[in-house]
Scaffold this active site. Structure first.
Site, short mmCIF file in Angstrom:
data_model
loop_
_atom_site.label_atom_id
_atom_site.label_comp_id
_atom_site.label_asym_id
_atom_site.label_seq_id
_atom_site.Cartn_x
_atom_site.Cartn_y
_atom_site.Cartn_z
N VAL A 60 78.84 -32.09 -33.45
CA VAL A 60 79.22 -32.91 -34.07
C VAL A 60 79.75 -34.14 -33.57
CG1 VAL A 60 81.57 -32.42 -35.91
CG2 VAL A 60 80.15 -30.00 -34.32
N CYS A 61 79.66 -35.48 -34.37
CA CYS A 61 80.63 -36.31 -33.84
C CYS A 61 81.62 -36.64 -34.40
CB CYS A 61 79.41 -37.06 -35.19
SG CYS A 61 81.00 -39.30 -34.76
N ILE A 62 82.39 -36.63 -33.03
CA ILE A 62 83.89 -36.62 -33.14
C ILE A 62 84.26 -37.73 -34.01
CG2 ILE A 62 83.85 -38.08 -31.10
CD1 ILE A 62 86.03 -36.29 -30.07
N ALA B 148 83.85 -36.47 -37.70
CA ALA B 148 84.32 -35.10 -37.58
C ALA B 148 86.12 -35.47 -38.31
CB ALA B 148 84.54 -33.78 -36.49
#
Lengths: 120, 131
Positions: free
Chosen positions: B76-78, B81
């Site tokens: 998941v792209c931090i 997110a």
């Protein structure tokens, strides 16, 4: 690490959704990996390149300035659909960065040469 | 063939469901899924608080199962997110929030993982659209 040709495609206007900005973030990440990155703007995506943007009035960051910074990150190949500019009454003089306007066939030829195309 | 899958559509949209179905079909056909990268509104797929009605598909659980039983890497792209209130335990602590909603097999990492995944894969496919 191998090297690939990436084209990141935007057809969304700069404000109203996060798509245009999030696509630029991918371009910057690709630049860090020293990949061959092209940005291709179609349809309303071309509005992100306009020189005269004053988004402070809607409390947003200026996309034109962000686009003008891409060159510093090694992303110099900004391609624009010639037709998208014409349909919106725009010319290259209205833009914040120097671009390569392409007709539909040239866009097709460019995409055929790419390893990875990402369209948000 | 090895695929990198980018999911940019939220769990209530066709884009995310098509991405999941594509992963399943590719694995069944003997291909590899190197990594699934959740970006843009796609990060919402990792929300473990999603509680759809019991007679509807729970896409979060589908992804979770893909990660747990098939060993598919779910990243998941931090940045995408945290701006959407999607935090794992580490980020919840960093931003001083009292709840987290991302846990393994989903992991948070940077956009570099999208680029690196695309470099290692034979094909990169992005599923977008919707909210």
């Amino acid at each position: 690490m191998n090297n690939k040709a990436f084209t990141l495609i935007s057809s969304s206007p700069p404000y109203g959704s996060s798509k245009s900005r999030e696509l630029i973030d991918i371009a910057l990440a690709g630049g860090v990996f020293e990949q061959q990155i092209s940005l291709l703007l179609l349809g309303d995506g071309v509005f992100a390149l306009l020189a005269e943007q004053h988004p402070a009035a809607i409390e947003q960051k200026n996309h034109g300035k962000l686009m003008a910074m891409l060159e510093l990150y090694g992303i110099e190949n900004i391609l624009v659909a010639e037709r998208a500019l014409g349909e919106r009454g725009l010319t290259e003089q209205d833009l914040a960065v120097s671009v390569s306007p392409l007709d539909d066939k040239a866009i097709g030829r460019h995409l055929a040469r790419q390893d990875v195309c990402i369209n948000l | 063939m090895k695929f990198q899958i980018n999911v940019c559509a939220g769990p209530s949209s066709q884009g995310a469901y098509s991405a999941y179905r594509f992963c399943q079909a590719a694995l069944t056909a003997g291909h590899q899924i190197g990594r699934v990268f959740f970006y843009s509104n796609g990060v919402y797929n990792a929300n473990e608080l999603l509680s759809p009605p019991s007679d509807e598909t729970d896409l979060h659980q589908c992804w979770r199962q893909l990660g747990e039983s098939k060993g598919v890497e779910l990243v998941v792209c931090i940045a995408a997110a945290v701006r959407r209130g999607m935090l794992d335990a580490n980020e919840a602590e960093r931003y001083d929030k009292n709840a987290a909603n991302i846990s393994p097999p989903f992991i948070v990492s940077g956009l570099g993982q999208l680029v690196e995944g695309a470099l290692e894969a034979d094909r990169t496919i992005t599923f977008g659209g919707g909210a």
